[in-house]
Scaffold this motif. Structure first.
Motif, PDB file in Angstrom:
ATOM      1  N   ALA A  61     -20.550 -10.097  32.143  1.00  0.00           N
ATOM      2  CA  ALA A  61     -20.922 -11.215  33.008  1.00  0.00           C
ATOM      3  C   ALA A  61     -19.725 -12.108  33.309  1.00  0.00           C
ATOM      4  N   ASP A  62     -18.722 -12.099  32.418  1.00  0.00           N
ATOM      5  CA  ASP A  62     -17.552 -12.959  32.598  1.00  0.00           C
ATOM      6  C   ASP A  62     -16.367 -12.229  33.220  1.00  0.00           C
ATOM      7  N   GLN A  63     -16.467 -10.939  33.432  1.00  0.00           N
ATOM      8  CA  GLN A  63     -15.359 -10.177  34.011  1.00  0.00           C
ATOM      9  C   GLN A  63     -15.323 -10.354  35.524  1.00  0.00           C
ATOM     10  N   ARG A  64     -14.118 -10.344  36.059  1.00  0.00           N
ATOM     11  CA  ARG A  64     -13.986 -10.372  37.505  1.00  0.00           C
ATOM     12  C   ARG A  64     -14.323  -9.007  38.082  1.00  0.00           C
ATOM     13  N   PRO A  65     -14.941  -8.981  39.238  1.00  0.00           N
ATOM     14  CA  PRO A  65     -15.218  -7.697  39.879  1.00  0.00           C
ATOM     15  C   PRO A  65     -13.899  -6.998  40.231  1.00  0.00           C
ATOM     16  N   PRO A  66     -13.900  -5.681  40.358  1.00  0.00           N
ATOM     17  CA  PRO A  66     -12.668  -4.944  40.611  1.00  0.00           C
ATOM     18  C   PRO A  66     -11.983  -5.281  41.937  1.00  0.00           C
ATOM     19  N   HIS A  67     -12.694  -5.837  42.890  1.00  0.00           N
ATOM     20  CA  HIS A  67     -12.093  -6.117  44.184  1.00  0.00           C
ATOM     21  C   HIS A  67     -11.345  -7.447  44.196  1.00  0.00           C
ATOM     22  N   TRP A  68     -11.287  -8.190  43.075  1.00  0.00           N
ATOM     23  CA  TRP A  68     -10.570  -9.458  43.026  1.00  0.00           C
ATOM     24  C   TRP A  68      -9.130  -9.256  42.711  1.00  0.00           C
TER      25      TRP A  68
END
Length: 68
Positions: A61-68
């Motif tokens: 839930a705290d990870q940035r999505p891969p497209h960031w």
């Protein structure tokens, strides 16, 4: 005129029955939604505990999505 009154009374009786049935349906749906909300809350808590026990990993839930 009494025929018209009888028709109106019959229509009111049908409408009252329909309102009662719909009220029961809404009550049952409310109970179902409450039960589902409790289950979802329990699942969220369980997953949060599982992620916290996972070690040094950042919770999903705290990870940035891969497209960031």
């Amino acid at each position: 005129m009494t025929d018209r009154i009888a028709q109106l009374e019959e229509q009111i009786a049908h409408l009252q029955r329909m309102v009662d049935e719909l009220s029961d349906i809404v009550r049952i749906q409310g109970e179902t939604l409450d039960r589902m909300a409790r289950r979802v809350g329990a699942l969220i808590e369980r997953e949060a505990e599982r992620e916290a026990d996972g070690g040094a990993q950042i919770p999903l839930a705290d990870q940035r999505p891969p497209h960031w």
